[in-house]
Write a protein that holds these residues in place. Structure first.
Motif, PDB file in Angstrom:
ATOM      1  N   LYS A  21      -8.935  -9.268   6.692  1.00 25.23           N
ATOM      2  CA  LYS A  21      -7.962  -8.511   7.468  1.00 25.23           C
ATOM      3  C   LYS A  21      -8.238  -7.023   7.252  1.00 25.23           C
ATOM      4  O   LYS A  21      -8.671  -6.610   6.175  1.00 25.23           O
ATOM      5  CB  LYS A  21      -6.543  -8.800   6.990  1.00 25.23           C
ATOM      6  N   VAL A  22      -7.961  -6.246   8.254  1.00 26.40           N
ATOM      7  CA  VAL A  22      -8.097  -4.796   8.159  1.00 26.40           C
ATOM      8  C   VAL A  22      -6.707  -4.187   8.228  1.00 26.40           C
ATOM      9  O   VAL A  22      -5.919  -4.519   9.107  1.00 26.40           O
ATOM     10  CB  VAL A  22      -8.981  -4.240   9.294  1.00 26.40           C
TER      11      VAL A  22
ATOM     12  N   GLU B  97      -8.484  -9.927  12.252  1.00 24.16           N
ATOM     13  CA  GLU B  97      -7.051  -9.745  12.045  1.00 24.16           C
ATOM     14  C   GLU B  97      -6.784  -8.345  11.495  1.00 24.16           C
ATOM     15  O   GLU B  97      -7.521  -7.846  10.633  1.00 24.16           O
ATOM     16  CB  GLU B  97      -6.541 -10.801  11.067  1.00 24.16           C
ATOM     17  N   ASN B  98      -5.733  -7.718  12.002  1.00 15.52           N
ATOM     18  CA  ASN B  98      -5.402  -6.364  11.554  1.00 15.52           C
ATOM     19  C   ASN B  98      -3.916  -6.128  11.678  1.00 15.52           C
ATOM     20  O   ASN B  98      -3.218  -6.838  12.395  1.00 15.52           O
ATOM     21  CB  ASN B  98      -6.199  -5.327  12.358  1.00 15.52           C
TER      22      ASN B  98
ATOM     23  N   ARG C 245       0.795   3.939  -2.208  1.00 15.50           N
ATOM     24  CA  ARG C 245       0.284   3.368  -3.451  1.00 15.50           C
ATOM     25  C   ARG C 245       0.488   1.853  -3.482  1.00 15.50           C
ATOM     26  O   ARG C 245      -0.438   1.096  -3.773  1.00 15.50           O
ATOM     27  CB  ARG C 245       0.955   4.004  -4.669  1.00 15.50           C
ATOM     28  N   ASP C 246       1.697   1.398  -3.149  1.00 15.68           N
ATOM     29  CA  ASP C 246       1.987  -0.035  -3.166  1.00 15.68           C
ATOM     30  C   ASP C 246       1.096  -0.800  -2.185  1.00 15.68           C
ATOM     31  O   ASP C 246       0.603  -1.890  -2.511  1.00 15.68           O
ATOM     32  CB  ASP C 246       3.455  -0.294  -2.840  1.00 15.68           C
ATOM     33  N   LEU C 247       0.888  -0.260  -1.005  1.00 14.18           N
ATOM     34  CA  LEU C 247       0.015  -0.907  -0.027  1.00 14.18           C
ATOM     35  C   LEU C 247      -1.409  -1.033  -0.552  1.00 14.18           C
ATOM     36  O   LEU C 247      -2.062  -2.072  -0.373  1.00 14.18           O
ATOM     37  CB  LEU C 247       0.006  -0.130   1.292  1.00 14.18           C
TER      38      LEU C 247
ATOM     39  N   ASP D 190      -5.202  -8.372  -2.953  1.00 15.85           N
ATOM     40  CA  ASP D 190      -4.429  -9.606  -3.139  1.00 15.85           C
ATOM     41  C   ASP D 190      -3.822 -10.106  -1.835  1.00 15.85           C
ATOM     42  O   ASP D 190      -3.576 -11.304  -1.679  1.00 15.85           O
ATOM     43  CB  ASP D 190      -3.317  -9.396  -4.169  1.00 15.85           C
ATOM     44  N   ASN D 191      -3.572  -9.206  -0.899  1.00 12.46           N
ATOM     45  CA  ASN D 191      -3.010  -9.577   0.399  1.00 12.46           C
ATOM     46  C   ASN D 191      -4.081  -9.867   1.443  1.00 12.46           C
ATOM     47  O   ASN D 191      -3.788  -9.943   2.635  1.00 12.46           O
ATOM     48  CB  ASN D 191      -2.057  -8.489   0.899  1.00 12.46           C
ATOM     49  N   GLY D 192      -5.331 -10.019   0.990  1.00 11.27           N
ATOM     50  CA  GLY D 192      -6.405 -10.433   1.882  1.00 11.27           C
ATOM     51  C   GLY D 192      -7.050  -9.349   2.710  1.00 11.27           C
ATOM     52  O   GLY D 192      -7.800  -9.638   3.638  1.00 11.27           O
TER      53      GLY D 192
END
Length: 125
Positions: free
Chosen positions: A2-3, A29-30, A45-47, A53-55
């Motif tokens: 994913k992007v 997927e984006n 930062r959180d992103l 981990d979120n692919g």
């Protein structure tokens, strides 16, 4: 893969939609997220720290003017960060372009053309 496409402001979506359109054409997927290095640094930062981990396999950061967003993204992830400078302050978006191409050693950011052309090329890369 994913992007993640990060835009500094909702108003940038019109230009950066070209990136999403081309990624969709390539069947990649984006998702587009609004997050600002200046207004919402904790969100950025959180992103970034959860991106792998979120692919996510890559990040496209599109931003104008001072263009801090791609450098902040790069500081928090080992994923490739491609940046699309946008028009905003100085004519032609040169302020964003100059800010991005001058990232310090060790924080590489792939820099593309200003505006829609850069957004399309980010998807191709």
């Amino acid at each position: 893969m994913k992007v993640m496409i990060i835009i500094g402001s909702k108003s940038d979506e019109v230009v950066v939609q070209q990136c999403s359109n081309w990624l969709n054409w390539f069947k990649i997927e984006n998702e587009m997220v609004v997050a600002s290095a200046h207004r919402t640094p904790d969100k950025v930062r959180d992103l970034m720290v959860t991106a792998i981990d979120n692919g996510r396999g890559a990040v496209v950061a599109a931003v104008g003017m001072a263009a801090a967003l791609p450098g902040v993204c790069t500081a928090y992830t080992s994923l490739p960060v491609l940046c699309v400078p946008l028009k905003g302050g100085l004519p032609g978006g040169v302020d964003a372009l100059y800010s991005i191409v001058q990232m310090p050693a060790g924080l590489p950011v792939g820099t593309l053309a200003v505006g829609e052309t850069g957004a399309r090329n980010a998807a191709v890369l």
